[in-house]
Enzyme design. Structure first.
Site, PDB file in Angstrom:
ATOM      1  N   GLU A 113       0.842  -1.203   0.000  1.00  0.00           N
ATOM      2  CA  GLU A 113       0.000   0.000   0.000  1.00  0.00           C
ATOM      3  C   GLU A 113       0.868   1.240   0.000  1.00  0.00           C
ATOM      4  O   GLU A 113       2.031   1.183   0.403  1.00  0.00           O
ATOM      5  CB  GLU A 113      -0.873   0.037   1.275  1.00  0.00           C
ATOM      6  CG  GLU A 113      -1.858  -1.093   1.356  1.00  0.00           C
ATOM      7  CD  GLU A 113      -2.546  -1.141   2.719  1.00  0.00           C
ATOM      8  OE1 GLU A 113      -2.460  -0.163   3.488  1.00  0.00           O
ATOM      9  OE2 GLU A 113      -3.158  -2.176   2.991  1.00  0.00           O
ATOM     10  N   LYS A 115       2.071   4.629   1.581  1.00  0.00           N
ATOM     11  CA  LYS A 115       2.117   5.143   2.955  1.00  0.00           C
ATOM     12  C   LYS A 115       1.754   6.623   2.891  1.00  0.00           C
ATOM     13  O   LYS A 115       2.557   7.467   2.466  1.00  0.00           O
ATOM     14  CB  LYS A 115       3.509   4.943   3.550  1.00  0.00           C
ATOM     15  CG  LYS A 115       3.596   5.346   5.008  1.00  0.00           C
ATOM     16  CD  LYS A 115       4.919   4.863   5.587  1.00  0.00           C
ATOM     17  CE  LYS A 115       5.130   5.179   7.039  1.00  0.00           C
ATOM     18  NZ  LYS A 115       4.711   6.451   7.526  1.00  0.00           N
ATOM     19  N   ASP A 117       1.036  10.352   3.846  1.00  0.00           N
ATOM     20  CA  ASP A 117       1.672  11.236   4.824  1.00  0.00           C
ATOM     21  C   ASP A 117       0.636  12.199   5.410  1.00  0.00           C
ATOM     22  O   ASP A 117       0.393  13.279   4.879  1.00  0.00           O
ATOM     23  CB  ASP A 117       2.794  12.024   4.147  1.00  0.00           C
ATOM     24  CG  ASP A 117       3.765  12.583   5.172  1.00  0.00           C
ATOM     25  OD1 ASP A 117       3.647  12.235   6.358  1.00  0.00           O
ATOM     26  OD2 ASP A 117       4.643  13.365   4.774  1.00  0.00           O
ATOM     27  N   TYR A 222      -6.975   2.110   6.079  1.00  0.00           N
ATOM     28  CA  TYR A 222      -6.059   1.027   5.701  1.00  0.00           C
ATOM     29  C   TYR A 222      -6.009  -0.122   6.689  1.00  0.00           C
ATOM     30  O   TYR A 222      -5.238  -1.058   6.507  1.00  0.00           O
ATOM     31  CB  TYR A 222      -4.649   1.570   5.488  1.00  0.00           C
ATOM     32  CG  TYR A 222      -4.124   2.414   6.631  1.00  0.00           C
ATOM     33  CD1 TYR A 222      -3.945   1.883   7.910  1.00  0.00           C
ATOM     34  CD2 TYR A 222      -3.803   3.767   6.426  1.00  0.00           C
ATOM     35  CE1 TYR A 222      -3.467   2.656   8.945  1.00  0.00           C
ATOM     36  CE2 TYR A 222      -3.334   4.553   7.466  1.00  0.00           C
ATOM     37  CZ  TYR A 222      -3.173   3.992   8.715  1.00  0.00           C
ATOM     38  OH  TYR A 222      -2.709   4.764   9.745  1.00  0.00           O
ATOM     39  N   LYS A 310      10.516   3.503   3.833  1.00  0.00           N
ATOM     40  CA  LYS A 310      10.511   4.970   3.769  1.00  0.00           C
ATOM     41  C   LYS A 310      11.305   5.426   2.556  1.00  0.00           C
ATOM     42  O   LYS A 310      12.444   4.981   2.362  1.00  0.00           O
ATOM     43  CB  LYS A 310      11.184   5.538   5.027  1.00  0.00           C
ATOM     44  CG  LYS A 310      10.355   5.387   6.286  1.00  0.00           C
ATOM     45  CD  LYS A 310       9.229   6.367   6.274  1.00  0.00           C
ATOM     46  CE  LYS A 310       8.882   7.078   7.531  1.00  0.00           C
ATOM     47  NZ  LYS A 310       9.502   7.088   8.726  1.00  0.00           N
ATOM     48  N   CYS A 404      18.234  48.958  -2.612  1.00  0.00           N
ATOM     49  CA  CYS A 404      17.433  47.992  -3.368  1.00  0.00           C
ATOM     50  C   CYS A 404      18.205  47.522  -4.601  1.00  0.00           C
ATOM     51  O   CYS A 404      18.670  48.353  -5.383  1.00  0.00           O
ATOM     52  CB  CYS A 404      16.113  48.634  -3.789  1.00  0.00           C
ATOM     53  SG  CYS A 404      15.164  47.605  -4.917  1.00  0.00           S
ATOM     54  N   CYS A 407      16.209  49.042  -7.799  1.00  0.00           N
ATOM     55  CA  CYS A 407      16.050  50.461  -8.122  1.00  0.00           C
ATOM     56  C   CYS A 407      17.061  51.352  -7.400  1.00  0.00           C
ATOM     57  O   CYS A 407      17.119  52.555  -7.659  1.00  0.00           O
ATOM     58  CB  CYS A 407      14.630  50.920  -7.805  1.00  0.00           C
ATOM     59  SG  CYS A 407      14.300  51.020  -6.041  1.00  0.00           S
ATOM     60  N   CYS A 422      12.082  47.572   0.234  1.00  0.00           N
ATOM     61  CA  CYS A 422      12.268  48.733  -0.622  1.00  0.00           C
ATOM     62  C   CYS A 422      10.941  49.470  -0.602  1.00  0.00           C
ATOM     63  O   CYS A 422       9.900  48.877  -0.874  1.00  0.00           O
ATOM     64  CB  CYS A 422      12.599  48.284  -2.042  1.00  0.00           C
ATOM     65  SG  CYS A 422      12.404  49.599  -3.239  1.00  0.00           S
ATOM     66  N   CYS A 427       9.548  51.267  -7.807  1.00  0.00           N
ATOM     67  CA  CYS A 427      10.592  50.269  -8.006  1.00  0.00           C
ATOM     68  C   CYS A 427      10.142  49.269  -9.084  1.00  0.00           C
ATOM     69  O   CYS A 427       9.085  48.654  -8.952  1.00  0.00           O
ATOM     70  CB  CYS A 427      10.867  49.551  -6.694  1.00  0.00           C
ATOM     71  SG  CYS A 427      11.900  48.105  -6.888  1.00  0.00           S
TER      72      CYS A 427
HETATM   73  S1  IVH Z   1      -0.677   0.298   8.659  1.00  0.00           S
HETATM   74  C1  IVH Z   1       0.083  -1.378  13.106  1.00  0.00           C
HETATM   75  N1  IVH Z   1      -0.943   1.417   6.307  1.00  0.00           N
HETATM   76  O1  IVH Z   1       2.245   5.136   8.938  1.00  0.00           O
HETATM   77  C2  IVH Z   1       0.244  -0.123  12.336  1.00  0.00           C
HETATM   78  N2  IVH Z   1      -0.062   2.733   8.080  1.00  0.00           N
HETATM   79  O2  IVH Z   1       4.711   4.380  10.439  1.00  0.00           O
HETATM   80  C3  IVH Z   1      -0.628  -0.168  11.140  1.00  0.00           C
HETATM   81  N3  IVH Z   1       0.393   5.059   7.457  1.00  0.00           N
HETATM   82  O3  IVH Z   1       0.963   5.194  12.185  1.00  0.00           O
HETATM   83  C4  IVH Z   1      -0.332   0.933  10.236  1.00  0.00           C
HETATM   84  N4  IVH Z   1      -0.284   4.898   5.375  1.00  0.00           N
HETATM   85  O4  IVH Z   1      -0.134   6.698  10.437  1.00  0.00           O
HETATM   86  C5  IVH Z   1      -0.538   1.587   7.579  1.00  0.00           C
HETATM   87  N5  IVH Z   1      -1.306   2.287   4.183  1.00  0.00           N
HETATM   88  C6  IVH Z   1      -0.895   2.456   5.454  1.00  0.00           C
HETATM   89  C7  IVH Z   1      -0.424   3.681   5.937  1.00  0.00           C
HETATM   90  C8  IVH Z   1       0.002   3.783   7.255  1.00  0.00           C
HETATM   91  C9  IVH Z   1       0.203   5.706   6.311  1.00  0.00           C
HETATM   92  C10 IVH Z   1       0.975   5.653   8.693  1.00  0.00           C
HETATM   93  C11 IVH Z   1       0.165   5.428   9.932  1.00  0.00           C
HETATM   94  C12 IVH Z   1       1.099   4.723  10.880  1.00  0.00           C
HETATM   95  C13 IVH Z   1       2.440   5.067  10.333  1.00  0.00           C
HETATM   96  C14 IVH Z   1       3.418   3.982  10.685  1.00  0.00           C
END
Ligand code: IVH
Length: 672
Positions: A113, A115, A117, A222, A310, A404, A407, A422, A427
């Site tokens: 999946e 991740k 942010d 998720y 990451k 500036c 000018c 300025c 200007c």
């Molecule tokens: S699963 C048991 N799936 O990443 C923990 N986490 O570093 C289950 N996050 O705290 C987390 N996308 O805030 C999971 N597709 C995803 C995610 C995800 C973002 C975040 C989440 C978690 C952190 C872990």
């Protein structure tokens, strides 16, 4: 309409609106036009007001409700919200896959999946109703942010089966909302958010859900904390089931059967990442089979059945070759680092912001330094620090000039400001930036006048002031590079069309300090014409709700400038519209007694919320303004109305109470 009919109608509307919401926000496949949605929503609101006994607590009208909270309640997570172990490279991923495979006899599959942010949240549904939403907090105890989460339209208030479950996901702010929010904050003189994650977290931490509601947050779910009576055996099946229930899952997940497939997914998204409309910071790899998950178990902090890969840190090391100064629209001088080109997160970076002289001093950044640069929120690169250990002694300290760079006039440091400015109104650098702002989308919205063309116009001496845009001629434009017959014609048409813009666009475009797009709209509505605004006194301005002292001061000063007076005269003579044109009247508005009327709402209202009353009046072609003046046609006064009511009575303006307003709405046919 009798009670029975009203109830049936409320049921129908609620169901239809929930379906539209699901299609729009969860499936990303809208099936009706916005106007139809809005109209049904309005209809439902009115019916619910007339028959509150039939209103569902989870009605689609009830997303933004209630008063601001005093603070957030604590929520215990019955199942702790754990975090994930990290992988930083291919080897870490291979190790994870091997460990997971060794833990079980049978063949193993994974779900990969994105991740997201954002901010981890937990949503609880009881018998199909959304009852509680919480932050992760320390994993055991979080905060109850239900009222903020309810404002996220992709979170259904009711799911499609009467199930009881606690699910987890990531609330986030899409790029588009993030950029728009920061634009607005900058225009209003507020500090922009550093990245979408901070913006999302900041929005969900607001005590007033009305603020969160404006932030256009979204969510991807998720995972599952608890799910009563579910007999699903795979994570992938759960994701599918969540979607069926109307819960929003990220569509990009893939089932992978080997480490090679996992790596393909990782590589694909490392490349594709910049094209997503939201921020991701890695890939999550999960064992699909729930029994295998249990067998693998947990460490104190994280499950052994999942890992978060990451993306490499968005930092790079390069040489700072020079520091260049740019002059902004308001005259602020910003130092910019000129760098040896270096790749960060897929793009080449050659310039980075250094903010101001104080920061350069504090961080002791020198010309010639080896520096660490970073993409803040993956959008604007900035210099993080100088690598002092790499110095040769050749590096040069940087000093802001006295004059500036554009000018040559002397720079000043205004009280309480770190920035140097300025203050020469002529200007050329400021004029150019001002022009870029003037034509921008939220201002006069002149298509075809991008930064490059404006630079060319300045270069060729074709424009010096805003007014010159309206004096451009075909023949001279044709002489510019890369300007053909077609683009010149289009450009001239766009310029011509912009003359008809409503006053607020011009006001915002002028770039008066502290006057953002929203304030410009308020001013345009309040005063109606530029002439009236030009004559407004400090007190007139301050009498308006949304205008504070700083802004009032700046507006009065602005309109006193001789140069401004001349500019506005020129624009007027060139045919630029200087009146507020209001919202375009709908069919209903054309025959409405509110059409074209200026209405002031005051006092505490019971039947309608302020926003509802305002929306209704505006939908009928009226303007709602914040202060009573001779221009006001009608005052609607709720309980405990104070000075505005007094003033209205003194000037002799019609005053209605709320029931009279309700009656009028019924007469307008807005009721059902
Ligand atoms: S699963 C048991 N799936 O990443 C923990 N986490 O570093 C289950 N996050 O705290 C987390 N996308 O805030 C999971 N597709 C995803 C995610 C995800 C973002 C975040 C989440 C978690 C952190 C872990």
């Amino acid at each position: 309409m009798d009670k029975q009919q009203a109830q049936t109608k409320i049921n129908q509307l609620t169901e239809a609106l929930n379906q539209y919401n699901y299609e729009y926000h969860v499936l990303d496949k809208p099936s009706v036009e916005d106007a139809i949605y809005d109209q049904k929503m309005q209809e439902l609101r009115k019916l619910e007001e007339a028959y509150p006994e039939f209103k569902y607590p989870d009605s689609p009208t009830q997303r933004v409700g209630g008063e601001p909270l005093e603070g957030f309640q604590k929520v215990e997570h019955r199942i702790p919200m754990l975090s994930l172990a990290n992988a930083f490279n291919e080897q870490d991923i291979r190790d994870f896959v091997r460990r997971a495979s060794q833990g079980t006899e049978e063949p193993i599959s994974f779900v990969c999946e994105l991740k997201i942010d954002g901010l981890a949240v937990s949503l609880t549904y009881e018998d199909g109703k959304f009852v509680r939403g919480a932050t992760r907090g320390d994993g055991t105890t979080g905060e109850d942010i239900t009222s903020n989460l309810r404002t996220i339209r992709s979170i259904p208030l009711t799911i499609r089966e009467k199930e009881t479950l606690e699910i987890r996901g990531e609330a986030f702010m899409p790029h588009k909302s993030f950029l728009a929010l920061n634009e607005e904050r900058k225009a209003n003189g507020e500090e922009p958010f550093a990245n979408p994650r901070n913006a999302a977290a900041g929005s969900l931490r607001q005590l007033d859900p009305k603020i969160a509601a404006k932030r256009n947050l979204d969510i991807y779910l998720y995972g599952v904390g608890e799910w009563a009576n579910s007999n699903l055996t795979k994570h992938s099946e759960r994701l599918e089931r969540l979607k069926e229930l109307g819960l929003k899952t990220n569509p990009e997940w893939r089932k992978c059967h080997s480490v090679e497939e996992v790596m393909e997914y990782v590589e694909y998204w490392t490349k594709e990442r910049p094209h997503l409309h939201y921020e991701i910071d890695g890939i999550v790899i999960k064992v699909d089979d729930l029994r295998q998950q249990e067998e693998l178990g947990y460490t104190a902090k994280s499950p052994r059945w999942a890992i978060a890969y990451k993306f490499p840190a968005e930092e790079a090391i390069t040489k700072l070759i020079d520091i260049e100064l740019s002059v902004g629209r308001t005259g602020v001088i910003t130092p910019t680092a000129i760098l040896n080109p270096v790749k960060v997160a897929g793009t080449t970076v050659q310039r980075a912001s250094l903010h101001n002289e104080d920061l350069i001093r504090e961080q002791d950044i020198r010309i010639g330094d080896t520096v660490v640069i970073k993409k803040a929120g993956d959008i604007i690169p900035k210099v993080v620090r100088a690598m002092v250990e790499e110095r040769t002694g050749e590096e040069k300290e940087f000093h802001m000039p006295k004059d500036c760079p554009a000018c040559g006039s002397e720079l000043v440091r205004l009280e309480e400001e770190v920035a140097l400015r300025c203050i020469n109104p002529n200007c050329p650098a400021q004029l150019k930036e001002g022009l870029i702002h003037f034509v921008s989308r939220n201002a006069m919205n002149i298509d075809g006048l991008g930064e490059k063309v404006i630079a060319q116009l300045f270069q060729a001496d074709l424009v010096k002031t805003i007014a010159d845009i309206y004096r451009l001629e075909k023949a001279e434009l044709l002489e510019l590079e890369r300007m053909g017959e077609k683009s010149v014609t289009n450009l001239l048409e766009a310029i011509e069309a912009s003359k008809a813009n409503s006053l607020e666009r011009l006001l915002f475009g002028l770039g008066i300090r502290f006057v953002g797009a929203k304030a410009a709209k308020t001013l345009a509505m309040e005063f109606g014409t530029m002439e009236k605004l030009q004559q407004a006194t400090y007190d007139d301005l301050l009498a308006i709700n949304e205008i504070g002292e700083k802004m009032a001061d700046s507006i009065v000063q602005y309109f006193q400038e001789q140069q401004v007076i001349e500019l506005l005269d020129e624009l007027r003579a060139l045919g630029v519209n200087m009146t507020y044109l209001g919202a375009k009247p709908s069919e209903a508005a054309k025959t409405s007694l509110f059409n074209g009327k200026t209405v002031v709402l005051t006092g505490k209202m019971d039947i309608y919320t302020r926003t509802e009353a305002k929306e209704l009046i505006e939908s009928l072609g009226g303007n709602v303004t914040g202060s009573v003046s001779k221009k006001t046609d009608l005052v609607i006064a709720g309980e405990d109305a104070g000075s505005k009511l007094e003033k209205a009575e003194k000037i002799g303006i019609d005053v209605w109470n709320e029931s009279q307003f309700q009656q009028a709405m019924e007469n307008e046919g807005v009721e059902s």
